[in-house]
Enzyme design. Sequence first.
Site, short mmCIF file in Angstrom:
data_model
loop_
_atom_site.label_atom_id
_atom_site.label_comp_id
_atom_site.label_asym_id
_atom_site.label_seq_id
_atom_site.Cartn_x
_atom_site.Cartn_y
_atom_site.Cartn_z
N ASP A 21 0.84 -1.21 0.00
CA ASP A 21 0.00 0.00 0.00
C ASP A 21 0.87 1.26 0.00
O ASP A 21 1.99 1.25 0.51
CB ASP A 21 -0.90 -0.01 1.24
CG ASP A 21 -2.04 1.00 1.13
OD1 ASP A 21 -2.31 1.48 0.02
OD2 ASP A 21 -2.65 1.32 2.17
N ASN A 69 -10.67 -2.62 -6.01
CA ASN A 69 -9.87 -1.76 -6.89
C ASN A 69 -10.54 -1.52 -8.24
O ASN A 69 -10.20 -0.57 -8.95
CB ASN A 69 -8.46 -2.34 -7.11
CG ASN A 69 -7.55 -2.19 -5.91
OD1 ASN A 69 -6.61 -2.96 -5.72
ND2 ASN A 69 -7.80 -1.18 -5.06
C1 FPP Z 1 -1.87 0.20 -3.32
O1 FPP Z 1 -1.42 1.52 -3.38
C2 FPP Z 1 -1.35 -0.63 -4.42
C3 FPP Z 1 -2.12 -1.18 -5.41
C4 FPP Z 1 -3.57 -1.03 -5.47
C5 FPP Z 1 -1.54 -1.96 -6.50
C6 FPP Z 1 -0.26 -2.70 -6.24
C7 FPP Z 1 0.38 -2.94 -7.54
C8 FPP Z 1 1.71 -2.88 -7.80
C9 FPP Z 1 2.73 -2.66 -6.77
C10 FPP Z 1 2.23 -3.00 -9.20
C11 FPP Z 1 2.00 -4.26 -9.91
C12 FPP Z 1 2.17 -5.50 -9.14
C13 FPP Z 1 2.75 -6.63 -9.59
C14 FPP Z 1 2.64 -7.85 -8.75
C15 FPP Z 1 3.49 -6.73 -10.84
P1 FPP Z 1 -2.51 2.68 -3.47
O2 FPP Z 1 -2.71 3.01 -4.90
O3 FPP Z 1 -3.74 2.26 -2.75
O4 FPP Z 1 -1.78 3.84 -2.71
P2 FPP Z 1 -2.45 4.97 -1.80
O5 FPP Z 1 -3.12 4.26 -0.65
O6 FPP Z 1 -1.30 5.80 -1.37
O7 FPP Z 1 -3.42 5.70 -2.67
#
Ligand code: FPP
Length: 248
Positions: A21, A69
Amino acid sequence: MSLKEQIDKSKIPQHVAIIMDGNGRWAKQRQHDRTFGHESGVISVKETVETAAEIGIKYLTLYAFSSENWNRPKSEVDALMSLLVKTINQETKTLNDNNIRLKAIGDLQSLESQTFAELQKAIENTASNTQMTLILALSYSSRWEITKAIEQIAIKLKNKELQIEEINQDLVSSFLNTAPYPDPELLIRTSGEYRISNFLLWQIAYTELYFTPILWPDFRSENLYEAILDYQNRERRFGMTSEQLLNF
Ligand code: FPP
């Protein structure tokens, strides 16, 4: 002694799960768009996967895309999906070089056909690897998974393929997406949020939880070592007393 050297090799958690996250906030701090945060998060994914395999973790589950998501703006969902396809494509060789098997849990039917096809291809191409299993949670939510399991159990009851007396915890586990894997001993969440966000609710009944303020794109091997050291210093009692544990 370095953090890595402090790790007790005989007490490595078999299964580590991670809620990655903070990509969005990391990008915002740098006046970039959220996609830049996800792209940078891929570097953390690669380092974490390779480090986990190297230190002997057998199963690593990454929460890459939750059912919720899908509610994000279409542009972000599209960017995440193409990042996923691109990374899976580019990294299949690295997975094979490191003897890592790729698997996925979640509502995979809901993925776009190209994403699903690329994922399947990588799963097949890495199927015989044995050092570690990397499990991507994609379009996953625990309540979805448990609801599906209940539906399947109910169908079996209705068709008389199952008796009510046969329902127990092991049976329920066997109907979950995670049936082939042991429950995680350690769950890590980055970005300073203290939530489980619909992730592996059944499986983490006795899991040690580790929360770090580090935003996912900043997460490096040292942060994984820190989490494992923290885990190794805990006493896992499974409802027993400390005294009982000595004879367990
Ligand atoms: C949460 O950060 C992260 C995600 C929803 C996606 C995670 C994906 C990756 C790290 C990239 C692709 C993964 C792989 C396995 C190749 P957020 O967007 O919720 O951050 P925030 O809470 O700061 O808004």
